[in-house]
Design an enzyme around this catalytic site. Structure first.
Site, PDB file in Angstrom:
ATOM      1  N   LYS A   1       0.815  -1.211   0.000  1.00 21.71           N
ATOM      2  CA  LYS A   1       0.000   0.000   0.000  1.00 21.71           C
ATOM      3  C   LYS A   1       0.850   1.264   0.000  1.00 21.71           C
ATOM      4  O   LYS A   1       0.361   2.339  -0.329  1.00 21.71           O
ATOM      5  CB  LYS A   1      -0.954  -0.021   1.198  1.00 21.71           C
ATOM      6  CG  LYS A   1      -2.056  -1.054   1.017  1.00 21.71           C
ATOM      7  CD  LYS A   1      -2.972  -1.154   2.209  1.00 21.71           C
ATOM      8  CE  LYS A   1      -4.043  -2.203   1.950  1.00 21.71           C
ATOM      9  NZ  LYS A   1      -4.921  -2.452   3.111  1.00 21.71           N
ATOM     10  N   ARG A   2       2.114   1.123   0.342  1.00 20.54           N
ATOM     11  CA  ARG A   2       2.993   2.297   0.299  1.00 20.54           C
ATOM     12  C   ARG A   2       3.458   2.616  -1.122  1.00 20.54           C
ATOM     13  O   ARG A   2       4.085   3.649  -1.350  1.00 20.54           O
ATOM     14  CB  ARG A   2       4.214   2.076   1.193  1.00 20.54           C
ATOM     15  CG  ARG A   2       5.074   0.885   0.784  1.00 20.54           C
ATOM     16  CD  ARG A   2       6.261   0.721   1.724  1.00 20.54           C
ATOM     17  NE  ARG A   2       7.015  -0.480   1.427  1.00 20.54           N
ATOM     18  CZ  ARG A   2       6.768  -1.668   1.947  1.00 20.54           C
ATOM     19  NH1 ARG A   2       5.764  -1.817   2.802  1.00 20.54           N
ATOM     20  NH2 ARG A   2       7.502  -2.728   1.635  1.00 20.54           N
TER      21      ARG A   2
END
Length: 275
Positions: free
Chosen positions: A248-249
């Site tokens: 998700k980063r």
């Protein structure tokens, strides 16, 4: 038998291309067989889950053209559903209280200079396994753990069928005494997912191969609790340019960013590897 699949994201960030692949994979598997596709929000982590991320998940999936049954199951709204199965395991003598903080566990592992490693890291060294239950110390219980060796003996040899790997022998012992519930949340990922799939009638679990090892524990819990065993299909992961699975980063490959860059749903399907 109607095929029932599900996509079960956690609202801890924005969906990326890998999530799109997993959602489309489950959706297409259900549609191919005239089945049902479910969306489940796995939001039992109160520190990381946020309403704005859930709103974004629903918006992104609708934009992709996915349709799902309503109401959507949110784990945080169903915590009572996990109490009964946990009590059944306790009545079988397969659960014990763990009074250890994460720091105490890390310090014990460091003192031992060696600890077996499982899929989630160092295996819990069993500090509290043989401690007598102490009602007076109930407020200091940090987790409830499964007595893994006894649970395996109770269930006997187990297998499951995976579309990508065939018949798989379950080896849940690699996780050690897995956590079933924590002080701040009355369930864990392993218990909640197993209960949810049974209650929702999921007949085919499609998910990334990074969760393949977790299925060993889920198959054990299914046997102990008398739940049906779905079919599984652990699919490959979408990876970034460095060859690592997306996280998700990786903001450049979130669906939010791709939409802002002008990509349409058909282009997202193509980027994810669907024709």
């Amino acid at each position: 038998m109607t095929v029932v699949t599900r996509f079960a994201p956690s609202p801890t960030g924005y969906l990326h291309l890998g999530h799109a692949y997993a959602a489309l994979f489950a959706f297409d598997a259900a549609r191919h067989d005239g089945g049902r596709f479910l969306l489940r929000i796995e939001d039992i982590d109160p520190e990381r889950c946020r309403p704005e991320f859930e709103d974004a998940i629903l918006d992104d999936l609708a934009w992709l053209g996915l349709e799902w049954e309503t109401p959507v199951r949110r784990q945080s709204e169903c915590l009572d559903d996990y109490a009964g199965p946990l009590e059944r395991l306790e009545a079988m003598g397969l659960v014990y209280s763990c009074y250890c903080t994460r720091r105490e566990i890390q310090e014990e592992i460091a003192r031992a200079h060696h600890a077996p490693h499982g899929p989630d890291g160092p295996v819990y060294p069993g500090i509290c396994r043989d401690r007598p239950e102490n009602d007076a110390a109930a407020d200091r219980v940090f987790a409830l753990r499964l007595r893994m060796d006894e649970a395996i003996e109770e269930a006997g040899p187990l297998t499951w069928t995976d579309a990508a790997r065939g018949e798989v022998a379950a080896e849940p012992g690699m996780f050690g005494d897995a956590v079933l519930a924590r002080k701040d949340v009355p369930t864990s990922y392993h218990l909640a997912v197993t209960v949810d799939d049974a209650l929702q009638g999921v007949s085919m679990v499609t998910r990334g191969e990074d969760l393949f090892e977790a299925t060993h524990v889920h198959r054990l819990l299914q046997a102990l609790l008398g739940f049906p065993t779905p079919r599984y299909h652990h699919h490959p992961l979408i990876k970034g340019e460095a060859g690592k699975r997306l996280a998700k980063r990786d903001k450049a490959l979130t669906l939010r960013a791709l939409r802002a860059a002008g990509k349409n749903p058909d282009e997202i399907r193509a980027l994810a590897g669907f024709e």
